[in-house]
Enzyme design. Structure first.
Site, PDB file in Angstrom:
ATOM      1  N   ASP A  96     -10.255  -2.781   1.445  1.00  0.00           N
ATOM      2  CA  ASP A  96     -10.549  -2.522   2.617  1.00  0.00           C
ATOM      3  C   ASP A  96     -11.211  -1.762   2.734  1.00  0.00           C
ATOM      4  O   ASP A  96     -11.745  -0.809   2.234  1.00  0.00           O
ATOM      5  CB  ASP A  96      -8.745  -1.637   2.665  1.00  0.00           C
ATOM      6  CG  ASP A  96      -8.702  -0.576   4.350  1.00  0.00           C
ATOM      7  OD1 ASP A  96      -9.639  -0.063   5.006  1.00  0.00           O
ATOM      8  OD2 ASP A  96      -7.673  -0.986   4.661  1.00  0.00           O
TER       9      ASP A  96
ATOM     10  N   HIS B 282      -8.913  -6.319   3.946  1.00  0.00           N
ATOM     11  CA  HIS B 282      -7.609  -5.137   4.811  1.00  0.00           C
ATOM     12  C   HIS B 282      -9.466  -4.682   6.192  1.00  0.00           C
ATOM     13  O   HIS B 282      -9.726  -4.208   5.243  1.00  0.00           O
ATOM     14  CB  HIS B 282      -7.619  -4.285   5.275  1.00  0.00           C
ATOM     15  CG  HIS B 282      -5.995  -4.491   4.805  1.00  0.00           C
ATOM     16  ND1 HIS B 282      -5.530  -3.117   4.596  1.00  0.00           N
ATOM     17  CD2 HIS B 282      -6.057  -5.794   5.261  1.00  0.00           C
ATOM     18  CE1 HIS B 282      -3.960  -3.652   4.836  1.00  0.00           C
ATOM     19  NE2 HIS B 282      -3.932  -5.483   5.062  1.00  0.00           N
TER      20      HIS B 282
ATOM     21  N   ASP C  39      -7.440  -4.689   9.983  1.00  0.00           N
ATOM     22  CA  ASP C  39      -7.044  -3.049   9.349  1.00  0.00           C
ATOM     23  C   ASP C  39      -7.179  -2.248  10.303  1.00  0.00           C
ATOM     24  O   ASP C  39      -8.425  -1.875  10.009  1.00  0.00           O
ATOM     25  CB  ASP C  39      -6.697  -2.821   8.398  1.00  0.00           C
ATOM     26  CG  ASP C  39      -5.341  -1.812   7.946  1.00  0.00           C
ATOM     27  OD1 ASP C  39      -5.020  -1.473   9.188  1.00  0.00           O
ATOM     28  OD2 ASP C  39      -5.330  -1.014   6.742  1.00  0.00           O
TER      29      ASP C  39
ATOM     30  N   HIS D 168     -11.395   2.014   1.992  1.00  0.00           N
ATOM     31  CA  HIS D 168     -10.827   2.368   1.145  1.00  0.00           C
ATOM     32  C   HIS D 168     -12.025   3.019  -0.218  1.00  0.00           C
ATOM     33  O   HIS D 168     -11.850   2.975  -1.288  1.00  0.00           O
ATOM     34  CB  HIS D 168     -10.187   1.880   0.240  1.00  0.00           C
ATOM     35  CG  HIS D 168      -8.350   1.839   1.540  1.00  0.00           C
ATOM     36  ND1 HIS D 168      -7.696   1.308   1.416  1.00  0.00           N
ATOM     37  CD2 HIS D 168      -8.598   2.851   2.944  1.00  0.00           C
ATOM     38  CE1 HIS D 168      -6.770   1.501   2.235  1.00  0.00           C
ATOM     39  NE2 HIS D 168      -7.494   2.316   3.246  1.00  0.00           N
TER      40      HIS D 168
ATOM     41  N   TRP E 177       0.375  -1.049  -0.195  1.00  0.00           N
ATOM     42  CA  TRP E 177       0.757  -0.160  -0.051  1.00  0.00           C
ATOM     43  C   TRP E 177       0.484   1.144  -0.172  1.00  0.00           C
ATOM     44  O   TRP E 177       1.309   1.437   0.907  1.00  0.00           O
ATOM     45  CB  TRP E 177      -0.809  -0.202   0.732  1.00  0.00           C
ATOM     46  CG  TRP E 177      -1.434   1.608   1.534  1.00  0.00           C
ATOM     47  CD1 TRP E 177      -3.128   1.804   0.846  1.00  0.00           C
ATOM     48  CD2 TRP E 177      -1.172   2.462   1.995  1.00  0.00           C
ATOM     49  NE1 TRP E 177      -2.810   3.028   0.550  1.00  0.00           N
ATOM     50  CE2 TRP E 177      -2.322   3.787   1.751  1.00  0.00           C
ATOM     51  CE3 TRP E 177      -0.336   3.090   2.925  1.00  0.00           C
ATOM     52  CZ2 TRP E 177      -2.513   4.772   2.352  1.00  0.00           C
ATOM     53  CZ3 TRP E 177      -0.706   4.218   3.886  1.00  0.00           C
ATOM     54  CH2 TRP E 177      -1.721   4.626   3.861  1.00  0.00           C
TER      55      TRP E 177
ATOM     56  N   ASP F 210     -11.771   6.871   6.346  1.00  0.00           N
ATOM     57  CA  ASP F 210     -11.181   5.829   6.298  1.00  0.00           C
ATOM     58  C   ASP F 210     -10.428   5.949   7.617  1.00  0.00           C
ATOM     59  O   ASP F 210      -9.184   6.363   8.143  1.00  0.00           O
ATOM     60  CB  ASP F 210     -10.086   5.982   5.357  1.00  0.00           C
ATOM     61  CG  ASP F 210      -9.102   4.634   5.280  1.00  0.00           C
ATOM     62  OD1 ASP F 210      -9.677   3.429   6.327  1.00  0.00           O
ATOM     63  OD2 ASP F 210      -8.007   4.825   5.412  1.00  0.00           O
TER      64      ASP F 210
ATOM     65  N   LYS G 247      -7.042   2.870  -2.583  1.00  0.00           N
ATOM     66  CA  LYS G 247      -7.779   3.563  -1.528  1.00  0.00           C
ATOM     67  C   LYS G 247      -8.363   3.813  -2.381  1.00  0.00           C
ATOM     68  O   LYS G 247      -7.657   4.689  -4.174  1.00  0.00           O
ATOM     69  CB  LYS G 247      -6.435   4.429  -0.934  1.00  0.00           C
ATOM     70  CG  LYS G 247      -6.899   5.402   0.784  1.00  0.00           C
ATOM     71  CD  LYS G 247      -5.503   5.300   1.295  1.00  0.00           C
ATOM     72  CE  LYS G 247      -6.503   5.861   2.630  1.00  0.00           C
ATOM     73  NZ  LYS G 247      -5.767   6.126   3.485  1.00  0.00           N
TER      74      LYS G 247
ATOM     75  N   ASP H 262     -10.261   4.248  10.670  1.00  0.00           N
ATOM     76  CA  ASP H 262      -9.660   3.191  11.086  1.00  0.00           C
ATOM     77  C   ASP H 262     -10.129   2.788  12.992  1.00  0.00           C
ATOM     78  O   ASP H 262      -9.341   2.478  13.146  1.00  0.00           O
ATOM     79  CB  ASP H 262      -8.001   3.201  11.352  1.00  0.00           C
ATOM     80  CG  ASP H 262      -7.916   2.737   9.197  1.00  0.00           C
ATOM     81  OD1 ASP H 262      -7.969   1.827   9.393  1.00  0.00           O
ATOM     82  OD2 ASP H 262      -6.935   3.743   8.794  1.00  0.00           O
TER      83      ASP H 262
HETATM   84  C1  RNT Z   1      -3.921   2.278   4.709  1.00  0.00           C
HETATM   85  C2  RNT Z   1      -3.744   0.834   4.293  1.00  0.00           C
HETATM   86  C3  RNT Z   1      -2.599   0.668   4.714  1.00  0.00           C
HETATM   87  C4  RNT Z   1      -2.847   0.945   6.667  1.00  0.00           C
HETATM   88  C5  RNT Z   1      -1.519  -0.419   7.118  1.00  0.00           C
HETATM   89  C6  RNT Z   1      -0.997   0.620   8.282  1.00  0.00           C
HETATM   90  O1  RNT Z   1      -4.923   3.650   3.926  1.00  0.00           O
HETATM   91  O2  RNT Z   1      -5.200   1.144   4.984  1.00  0.00           O
HETATM   92  O3  RNT Z   1      -3.457  -1.271   5.079  1.00  0.00           O
HETATM   93  O4  RNT Z   1      -3.593   0.786   7.187  1.00  0.00           O
HETATM   94  O5  RNT Z   1      -0.731  -0.691   6.717  1.00  0.00           O
HETATM   95 ZN    ZN Z   2      -5.555  -1.393   4.666  1.00  0.00          ZN
END
Ligand code: RNT
Ligand code: ZN
Length: 418
Positions: free
Chosen positions: A257, A284, A324, A260, A183, A292, A226, A294
């Site tokens: 992800d 992810h 993730d 994303h 990434w 995003d 992303k 997380d």
């Molecule tokens: C970033 C991605 C990536 C990171 C990690 C730390 O937007 O999601 O995967 O979160 O690699």
């Molecule tokens: Zn990710």
């Protein structure tokens, strides 16, 4: 004892609609999810001078007790694994290398991960890997593999090559496939004039990285797209279309992800399509809250829907499940436990579905029965079967793990001076 009784009753109810709970318990134990090490220290790592996280991602919160070094991080992960049923994998980033402090990111080698590997071996864990193309002076202007300057690009190409060799080494040593996921943060804050040139450069860089042939029995390359990041709001070089095209053409995996994509777009609805054109997919699992962000994964509809897609379509061999998220506002070990237990729960929930019957209803056009069954399934005694799984796996049932984490927080985490 009390739980045994509930489990037996639950098993009888599920059997009436043709679901074998014993079968599901066995099937669930086969699945390994990949626990991301970076939740343990807010994505700081040890190769990152100053510990500043860049690349348009951020961990917010200042909960005490962050792991300050590799030993603490491993100790914390071991603690988390005691409360996560099943045998799993650990997902490492290159910045978690243990070096003399002088090794450049483009010079890392398997030897810098010896402790991680030995630890994985002795705990029966698999390993996955990621080059770290952020939190570095050479990524400070927002570009890495697509950088206009060849020297900078070459640095990141060397880093990614080095990372693949480490991933391959892990896979070989552990005799379990390692997924090395790339990434990059590359993109523009504002509307670009030339969207094409950076993508041409990224394509060239990837071609160069993958020109080194490595053993695919124990290693898979994946590419994570992303939509936007902080500082790359208007344009991200590695978009979904870019990597999907690249992966299909070059036999790579894509990483989806869940944070994303556009807010109304769902990863669950992409899996079946992609499964027809890609051999392997990495997930992810994250939780975007308005962006995003997380957040820790919760057992919400989209997580269940993703699990249904994997289980209903029998894709457990071709879909790798990684987590993730990075939340620094709660106990970080609890974050791992909550997120992982939810992911495992969602897969189990899907395994307890009368899928043959549901598919039959659908094929015969009996959508009334399909809807009725799907809705009634929601109040089947899933909890009793899940508790049984935890018990058989030797981990505390329900929230009984929490006092142990609180104790660890008091005895260990709060004593760490940052
Ligand atoms: C970033 C991605 C990536 C990171 C990690 C730390 O937007 O999601 O995967 O979160 O690699
Ligand atoms: Zn990710």
């Amino acid at each position: 004892m009390k739980n045994k009784h509930s489990y037996i009753q639950a098993g009888e109810l599920y059997a009436e609609i043709g679901v074998d709970t014993e079968e599901a318990l066995k099937r669930l134990a086969e699945i390994r999810i990949s626990l991301h090490c970076w939740q343990g220290d807010d994505v700081r790592g040890f190769l990152n001078s100053g510990g500043i996280l860049t690349g348009g991602i951020t961990a917010t919160g200042n909960y005490p007790g962050t792991a300050r070094n590799a030993c603490e991080l491993r100790q914390d992960m071991e603690k988390a694994f005691r409360y996560i049923p099943g045998k799993h994998k650990v997902n490492l980033h290159a910045i978690y290398a243990e070096t003399d402090g002088k090794t450049g990111r483009d010079e890392i080698e398997p030897v810098h991960f010896t402790h991680w590997l030995e630890w994985a071996q002795s705990n029966n864990l698999g390993l996955d890997f990621n080059p770290t193309c952020f939190s570095h002076p050479l990524s400070a202007d927002g570009f890495t593999l697509s950088h206009p300057d060849k020297k900078t690009r070459d640095f990141w190409i060397r880093h990614c090559k080095a990372s693949r060799r480490i991933g391959e080494y892990f896979g070989n040593q552990l005799k379990r496939k390692c997924i090395t996921n790339i990434w990059i943060p590359d993109g523009y804050k504002d509307v670009p004039v030339d969207r094409l040139a950076p993508r041409e450069r990224l394509k060239e860089s990837l071609d160069e990285i993958f020109s080194e042939k490595i053993d695919s029995r124990y290693h898979t390359d994946s590419l994570e797209s992303k939509l936007f990041g902080i500082g790359s709001e208007s344009y991200v070089v590695g978009s979904h279309e870019f990597y999907l095209g690249y992966a299909i053409k070059n036999g790579k995996a894509v990483c989806l992800d869940t944070g994303h994509f556009h807010p109304t777009e769902t990863v669950s609805n992409k899996i079946s399509s992609l499964s027809l054109f890609l051999e392997e997919i990495l997930l992810h699992l994250s939780r975007p809250v308005r962006w995003d962000s997380d957040h820790v994964v919760i057992l919400d509809n989209e997580l269940e829907e993703i699990a249904f897609e994997i289980i209903r379509n029998d894709l457990t061999e071709r879909i790798y499940i990684g987590l993730d998220f990075f939340d620094a506002s709660i106990n970080r070990i609890a974050a791992w436990i909550i997120g992982s237990r939810n992911v495992i729960k969602s897969l189990f929930y899907a395994m307890l579905e009368p899928v043959t019957l549901l598919k039959k209803c659908e094929q015969e056009g009996d959508y009334t029965m399909r809807l009725a069954l799907l809705e009634e399934m929601k109040t089947y005694p899933f909890g009793a079967v899940w508790d049984e799984y935890c018990e058989r796996s030797g981990v505390p049932v329900r929230e009984k793990w929490l006092p142990e984490i609180k104790k660890y927080e008091n005895d260990i985490l709060l004593k760490r001076k940052q």
